[in-house]
Design an enzyme around this catalytic site. Structure first.
Site, PDB file in Angstrom:
ATOM      1  N   SER A   1       0.823  -1.215   0.000  1.00 37.95           N
ATOM      2  CA  SER A   1       0.000   0.000   0.000  1.00 37.95           C
ATOM      3  C   SER A   1       0.860   1.270   0.000  1.00 37.95           C
ATOM      4  O   SER A   1       1.913   1.327   0.642  1.00 37.95           O
ATOM      5  CB  SER A   1      -0.890   0.003   1.248  1.00 37.95           C
ATOM      6  OG  SER A   1      -1.453   1.278   1.418  1.00 37.95           O
TER       7      SER A   1
ATOM      8  N   LYS B   1     -13.980  -3.737   3.710  1.00 40.89           N
ATOM      9  CA  LYS B   1     -14.703  -2.463   3.596  1.00 40.89           C
ATOM     10  C   LYS B   1     -16.194  -2.558   3.924  1.00 40.89           C
ATOM     11  O   LYS B   1     -16.788  -1.592   4.389  1.00 40.89           O
ATOM     12  CB  LYS B   1     -14.553  -1.898   2.184  1.00 40.89           C
ATOM     13  CG  LYS B   1     -13.195  -1.323   1.878  1.00 40.89           C
ATOM     14  CD  LYS B   1     -13.191  -0.822   0.438  1.00 40.89           C
ATOM     15  CE  LYS B   1     -12.197   0.293   0.267  1.00 40.89           C
ATOM     16  NZ  LYS B   1     -12.317   0.982  -0.999  1.00 40.89           N
TER      17      LYS B   1
ATOM     18  N   ASP C   1     -13.876   7.820  -0.935  1.00 43.09           N
ATOM     19  CA  ASP C   1     -13.514   7.542  -2.337  1.00 43.09           C
ATOM     20  C   ASP C   1     -14.188   8.522  -3.301  1.00 43.09           C
ATOM     21  O   ASP C   1     -13.563   9.031  -4.232  1.00 43.09           O
ATOM     22  CB  ASP C   1     -13.914   6.114  -2.726  1.00 43.09           C
ATOM     23  CG  ASP C   1     -12.961   5.078  -2.142  1.00 43.09           C
ATOM     24  OD1 ASP C   1     -11.825   5.442  -1.799  1.00 43.09           O
ATOM     25  OD2 ASP C   1     -13.371   3.905  -2.032  1.00 43.09           O
TER      26      ASP C   1
ATOM     27  N   GLY D   1     -18.816  -1.757  -9.226  1.00 45.95           N
ATOM     28  CA  GLY D   1     -18.332  -2.318  -7.971  1.00 45.95           C
ATOM     29  C   GLY D   1     -18.249  -1.236  -6.902  1.00 45.95           C
ATOM     30  O   GLY D   1     -18.885  -0.181  -7.005  1.00 45.95           O
TER      31      GLY D   1
HETATM   32  P1  ATR Z   1     -13.689  -2.082  -6.718  1.00 45.72           P
HETATM   33  O1  ATR Z   1     -13.885  -2.036  -5.247  1.00 45.72           O
HETATM   34  O2  ATR Z   1     -12.317  -1.699  -7.171  1.00 45.72           O
HETATM   35  O3  ATR Z   1     -14.767  -1.358  -7.457  1.00 45.72           O
HETATM   36  P2  ATR Z   1     -15.046  -4.529  -7.367  1.00 45.72           P
HETATM   37  O4  ATR Z   1     -16.129  -4.162  -6.429  1.00 45.72           O
HETATM   38  O5  ATR Z   1     -14.547  -5.955  -7.364  1.00 45.72           O
HETATM   39  O6  ATR Z   1     -13.769  -3.645  -7.137  1.00 45.72           O
HETATM   40  O7  ATR Z   1     -15.510  -4.143  -8.855  1.00 45.72           O
HETATM   41  C1  ATR Z   1     -14.756  -4.438  -9.980  1.00 45.72           C
HETATM   42  C2  ATR Z   1     -15.446  -3.859 -11.225  1.00 45.72           C
HETATM   43  O8  ATR Z   1     -14.641  -4.178 -12.370  1.00 45.72           O
HETATM   44  C3  ATR Z   1     -16.821  -4.474 -11.492  1.00 45.72           C
HETATM   45  O9  ATR Z   1     -17.646  -3.500 -12.088  1.00 45.72           O
HETATM   46  C4  ATR Z   1     -16.487  -5.594 -12.485  1.00 45.72           C
HETATM   47  O10 ATR Z   1     -17.557  -5.969 -13.314  1.00 45.72           O
HETATM   48  P3  ATR Z   1     -18.609  -7.107 -12.839  1.00 45.72           P
HETATM   49  O11 ATR Z   1     -19.551  -6.414 -11.906  1.00 45.72           O
HETATM   50  O12 ATR Z   1     -19.260  -7.567 -14.078  1.00 45.72           O
HETATM   51  O13 ATR Z   1     -17.794  -8.173 -12.158  1.00 45.72           O
HETATM   52  C5  ATR Z   1     -15.435  -4.906 -13.312  1.00 45.72           C
HETATM   53  N1  ATR Z   1     -14.586  -5.886 -14.022  1.00 45.72           N
HETATM   54  C6  ATR Z   1     -13.622  -6.659 -13.498  1.00 45.72           C
HETATM   55  N2  ATR Z   1     -13.057  -7.413 -14.460  1.00 45.72           N
HETATM   56  C7  ATR Z   1     -13.703  -7.108 -15.618  1.00 45.72           C
HETATM   57  C8  ATR Z   1     -13.578  -7.552 -16.971  1.00 45.72           C
HETATM   58  N3  ATR Z   1     -12.688  -8.464 -17.325  1.00 45.72           N
HETATM   59  N4  ATR Z   1     -14.402  -6.995 -17.886  1.00 45.72           N
HETATM   60  C9  ATR Z   1     -15.304  -6.054 -17.559  1.00 45.72           C
HETATM   61  N5  ATR Z   1     -15.474  -5.588 -16.293  1.00 45.72           N
HETATM   62  C10 ATR Z   1     -14.680  -6.128 -15.344  1.00 45.72           C
END
Ligand code: ATR
Length: 290
Positions: free
Chosen positions: A20, A71, A107, A133
């Protein structure tokens, strides 16, 4: 920095935490303002969270940052949370206010501050946000307060719909959702004033990935990528190559940290110092002697 009997402890909890940037960013700020604070990182697994929060209370740790995977789970152990947390459902900042643990989510404010610092005020814009997300939830809420229209596109449509449903009670129909696919992207980006990537696409070790093909980018569409490892993602590189303005995710990381810093200390955060500390840390050779 002199650690003494009066030093207030701020800590990051999560798993993993060893890479971090937050300790570096906050300690630089504390030292710059000569504040009697120190910031450390504790690796805490989900099953250790309840005991950890008891420990925070008994050791009177002054403040916490909370990262993955805690979180959401941490909320049940807090005494109060602010309105943003109620909507977003996740906490990244805690203040121990004389024994009362208060949860915040900085955030969204961080994203907003990063945009404004880069002269990209969201006022009267149509913003396309990719992802639904945790990060997207936080920024959508903050941006919806200040902008004209938001379109949230996500790979999993149901998640985007559920986020928009949560936002609609406060913001009506100015926030909409759709599936992250080429046709809809093409249509929505044509009318957009700002594109924000809140998916993890393009993040190390998948630097070759991008959520938007280069031919959909244009010089008058600024792009803000929340991914900060690498500092310049493929999306940002391609946006830059078509002549668009780009904002790196590091700005968001530093500004959300600055918002936490202000909650913990009541002092204005020394943004430039924090930004330089983060850049230095990222650019330092990853030898373990940093
Ligand atoms: P964070 O806290 O960083 O937002 P998260 O809650 O795990 O992390 O969210 C990750 C985001 O990236 C989600 O919107 C995820 O889409 P899904 O809801 O469909 O899972 C998106 N994401 C991750 N990998 C992806 C990929 N290969 N293609 C498109 N979207 C992706």
């Amino acid at each position: 920095m002199t650690i003494q009997g009066t030093t207030k402890i701020c800590a990051l909890i999560g798993d993993p935490v060893e890479h971090s940037l937050s300790p570096c960013i906050h300690n630089a700020a504390f030292q710059h303002l000569k504040l009697d604070y120190v910031y450390v990182a504790f690796q805490v697994r989900r099953e250790e969270l309840a005991k950890t929060i008891q420990g925070v209370r008994s050791l009177k740790i002054h403040a916490l940052n909370v990262t993955m995977p805690l979180k959401v789970d941490v909320i049940q152990y807090l005494d109060r949370v602010d309105d943003v947390v109620k909507m977003v459902g996740a906490v990244n900042t805690i203040l121990n206010d004389e024994g009362s643990l208060i949860g915040y989510n900085t955030d969204g404010k961080g994203a907003l501050m990063a945009l404004k610092a880069n002269n990209e005020s969201p006022a009267d814009k149509k913003i396309v946000i990719l992802g639904a997300g945790g990060a997207s939830r936080a920024i959508s809420y903050s941006l919806a307060e200040e902008t004209r229209e938001i379109m949230i596109l996500n790979r999993t449509l149901e998640k985007a719909e559920s986020l928009v449903k949560d936002l609609s009670s406060k913001f009506g129909n100015k926030v909409r959702s759709g599936k992250l696919c080429r046709n809809l992207l093409r249509k929505e980006l044509t009318e957009a004033d700002l594109l924000i990537n809140a998916t993890s696409l393009g993040m190390h070790p998948n630097e070759d990935k991008t959520p938007v093909k280069k031919n959909l980018l244009r010089p008058d569409l600024p792009v803000f990528d929340l991914v900060y490892d690498p500092l310049e993602t493929r999306l940002l590189m391609e946006a830059k190559s078509v002549g668009a303005k780009t904002i790196e995710g590091l700005a968001m990381l530093v500004y959300q940290g600055a918002a936490s810093f202000e909650i913990w200390t009541g002092k204005k955060a020394p943004i430039q110092v924090m930004l330089e500390a983060a850049q230095e840390k990222i650019e330092a050779p990853k030898s373990g002697i940093v």
